[in-house]
Design a protein around this motif. Structure first.
Motif, PDB file in Angstrom:
ATOM      1  N   HIS A 331     -21.182  -1.815  20.341  1.00 15.28           N
ATOM      2  CA  HIS A 331     -21.501  -0.383  20.317  1.00 15.28           C
ATOM      3  C   HIS A 331     -22.381   0.029  19.136  1.00 15.28           C
ATOM      4  O   HIS A 331     -22.844   1.176  19.118  1.00 15.28           O
ATOM      5  N   ILE A 358     -20.159   7.172  16.150  1.00 16.68           N
ATOM      6  CA  ILE A 358     -19.131   7.536  17.140  1.00 16.68           C
ATOM      7  C   ILE A 358     -19.302   8.988  17.530  1.00 16.68           C
ATOM      8  O   ILE A 358     -19.481   9.866  16.672  1.00 16.68           O
ATOM      9  N   ASP A 359     -19.267   9.248  18.817  1.00 16.26           N
ATOM     10  CA  ASP A 359     -19.418  10.599  19.348  1.00 16.26           C
ATOM     11  C   ASP A 359     -18.295  11.492  18.822  1.00 16.26           C
ATOM     12  O   ASP A 359     -17.133  11.094  18.738  1.00 16.26           O
ATOM     13  N   ASP A 360     -18.655  12.729  18.482  1.00 16.13           N
ATOM     14  CA  ASP A 360     -17.654  13.667  17.965  1.00 16.13           C
ATOM     15  C   ASP A 360     -16.528  13.927  18.967  1.00 16.13           C
ATOM     16  O   ASP A 360     -15.409  14.248  18.577  1.00 16.13           O
ATOM     17  N   ALA A 361     -16.817  13.782  20.263  1.00 22.23           N
ATOM     18  CA  ALA A 361     -15.808  14.090  21.289  1.00 22.23           C
ATOM     19  C   ALA A 361     -14.633  13.123  21.239  1.00 22.23           C
ATOM     20  O   ALA A 361     -13.511  13.473  21.629  1.00 22.23           O
ATOM     21  N   GLY A 373     -16.034   4.940  24.037  1.00 20.80           N
ATOM     22  CA  GLY A 373     -17.235   5.735  24.207  1.00 20.80           C
ATOM     23  C   GLY A 373     -18.401   4.950  24.761  1.00 20.80           C
ATOM     24  O   GLY A 373     -19.489   5.488  24.950  1.00 20.80           O
ATOM     25  N   ARG A 400     -18.300   8.513  10.464  1.00 23.56           N
ATOM     26  CA  ARG A 400     -18.621   8.524  11.894  1.00 23.56           C
ATOM     27  C   ARG A 400     -20.029   8.027  12.171  1.00 23.56           C
ATOM     28  O   ARG A 400     -20.236   7.269  13.110  1.00 23.56           O
ATOM     29  N   ARG A 401     -21.012   8.488  11.378  1.00 23.43           N
ATOM     30  CA  ARG A 401     -22.403   8.131  11.649  1.00 23.43           C
ATOM     31  C   ARG A 401     -23.099   7.695  10.351  1.00 23.43           C
ATOM     32  O   ARG A 401     -23.211   8.517   9.432  1.00 23.43           O
TER      33      ARG A 401
END
Length: 425
Positions: A331, A358-361, A373, A400-401
């Motif tokens: 990923h 990683i997507d915030d959702a 994800g 996260r990013r």
């Protein structure tokens, strides 16, 4: 069972009715006869007094009036005198079927009152029939109560039997049925607890199968890669030997992974962490995964402090690092850095890449089971965190990013502290 309850209740009711009804019938019959005799004595005494009063008043007795006043009685009155007098009122009862009582006075008056005994016996029979009717009604009530009670007992038992049969067939849902009977409610509670335990065992078995399929894929991929290297280097004996030894190591890791999964499935990992050299595990993992990243055009680097020691299990730490590297390979993007450092309370291993992150959702649920994800199984990070916790460590998403995961391990100084942890559920 219902038939036995009905029959036993009916037998008890019949015995109770007989023990109470028969003596009651005898007593009632005797009381009626005694009451009839007492009434005749009272009538005879009263007639004596009436005759004496009539004599004092010098008034004659009126048989017709006596017959109206004492119906269904045969009365004989004898007065001593010169000449003696006798007065007969009514019709004499049949011979052998009569009750009689006498009374006399000092002045020579004698009275005998008789009545038909059949009337008394008829009254006794009527009372006995009433007692029998009440006994039959009592038996009917007892049977009705027995039917109600038998249904109240047998229906829950049948329900419990169905629940037990359902448990035996693999349907481990707790019924939560209660019946208002303490003993049966206790059985239902035990069955519900058994259903919960069976459900937990079945869930863990399914999770073990899923986890095994996921966790074994990584060592099998590494083993396949080593075997491919062996085939490609068939013309170089020294390379073949090196790759063969690496393949043996992969096979041993595969065996260790199976042992880890079995221990986790049985909840048998209890504080098995011991002092290990972090570099040994990280170097092994980087060595195994570096060809895979290189084949994908990416770079895998090991950075940070060297010679760090922490409390963990070699197999557990290797699985956590392998899961994070595989997650980054699938990923992430760019260079992957495995860096180590020593904090005040933890030995920290950070694994990050230069990918989109990683997507915030799903960032808040990234460690939840079946959350992915990128079309993955959603098990890798869940198992990695569980394995880290089993060794007394902690796995967290610190950025996260781009994505950076940090594994916090206990330092060796905590070896003497009492700490008990369990593996994944």
């Amino acid at each position: 069972m219902r038939r036995r309850l009905l029959s036993s209740t009916l037998v008890v009711a019949v015995i109770a009715v007989l023990l109470l009804g028969v003596p009651l019938g005898l007593v009632v019959g005797r009381l009626i006869v005694d009451e009839a005799a007492k009434e005749l004595r009272s009538e005879a005494t009263r007639l004596v007094e009436e005759v004496e009063y009539a004599r004092i008043q010098d008034a004659p007795l009126d048989p017709q009036q006596l017959k109206q006043k004492y119906p269904e009685r045969y009365i004989q009155i004898y007065e001593r005198g010169n000449p003696p007098k006798a007065t007969i009122v009514g019709t004499p009862p049949p011979s052998g079927h009569q009750m009689m009582e006498d009374a006399q006075s000092d002045s020579g008056i004698y009275v005998r009152v008789s009545r038909d005994k059949d009337q008394v016996e008829q009254d006794v029979r009527a009372r006995l029939l009433l007692i029998v009717a009440l006994a039959v009604a009592a038996l009917a009530v007892a049977v009705g109560l027995a039917i109600v009670q038998s249904r109240r007992l047998t229906l829950p038992l049948q329900d419990l039997a169905k629940i037990a049969e359902r448990l035996g067939s693999g349907d481990a849902r707790p019924s939560k049925h209660r019946y208002g009977i303490p003993e049966l409610d206790r059985v239902a509670e035990v069955l519900d607890r058994s259903a919960t335990r069976i459900s937990d065992l079945l869930t863990r078995e399914r999770e073990f199968a899923t986890d095994a399929s996921h966790q074994l894929r990584t060592p099998l991929t590494g083993l396949t890669m080593r075997l491919e290297e062996i085939v490609a280097a068939a013309d170089h004996p020294e390379v073949v030997q090196e790759e063969g030894e690496a393949a043996i190591v992969q096979a041993e890791r595969l065996t260790a992974v199976i042992d880890e999964l079995l221990a986790a499935a049985r909840r048998q990992r209890h504080a098995q962490a011991e002092p290990i050299t972090v570099d040994d595990v990280l170097v092994q993992q980087v060595t195994e995964w570096e060809p895979v990243f290189r084949g994908s055009g990416r770079e895998l680097l090991l950075e940070g402090e060297r010679g760090l020691q922490a409390l963990a299990t070699t197999g557990g730490l290797g699985q956590v690092v392998a899961s994070l590297l595989e997650n980054s390979l699938r990923h992430g993007g760019g260079t992957v850095r495995v860096s180590t450092s020593r904090g005040d309370n933890y030995v920290v291993i950070e694994i990050g890449d230069e990918g989109p992150g990683i997507d915030d959702a799903i960032a808040g649920r990234v460690f939840d089971r079946n959350v992915s994800g990128g079309g993955g199984t959603g098990l890798g990070l869940t198992l990695a965190r569980a394995l880290a916790a089993a060794d007394g460590g902690r796995l967290e998403l610190v950025r996260r990013r781009p994505a950076v995961f940090a594994l916090f391990l206990r330092p060796v100084e905590e070896k003497g502290r009492t700490r008990v942890v369990t593996g994944p559920a």
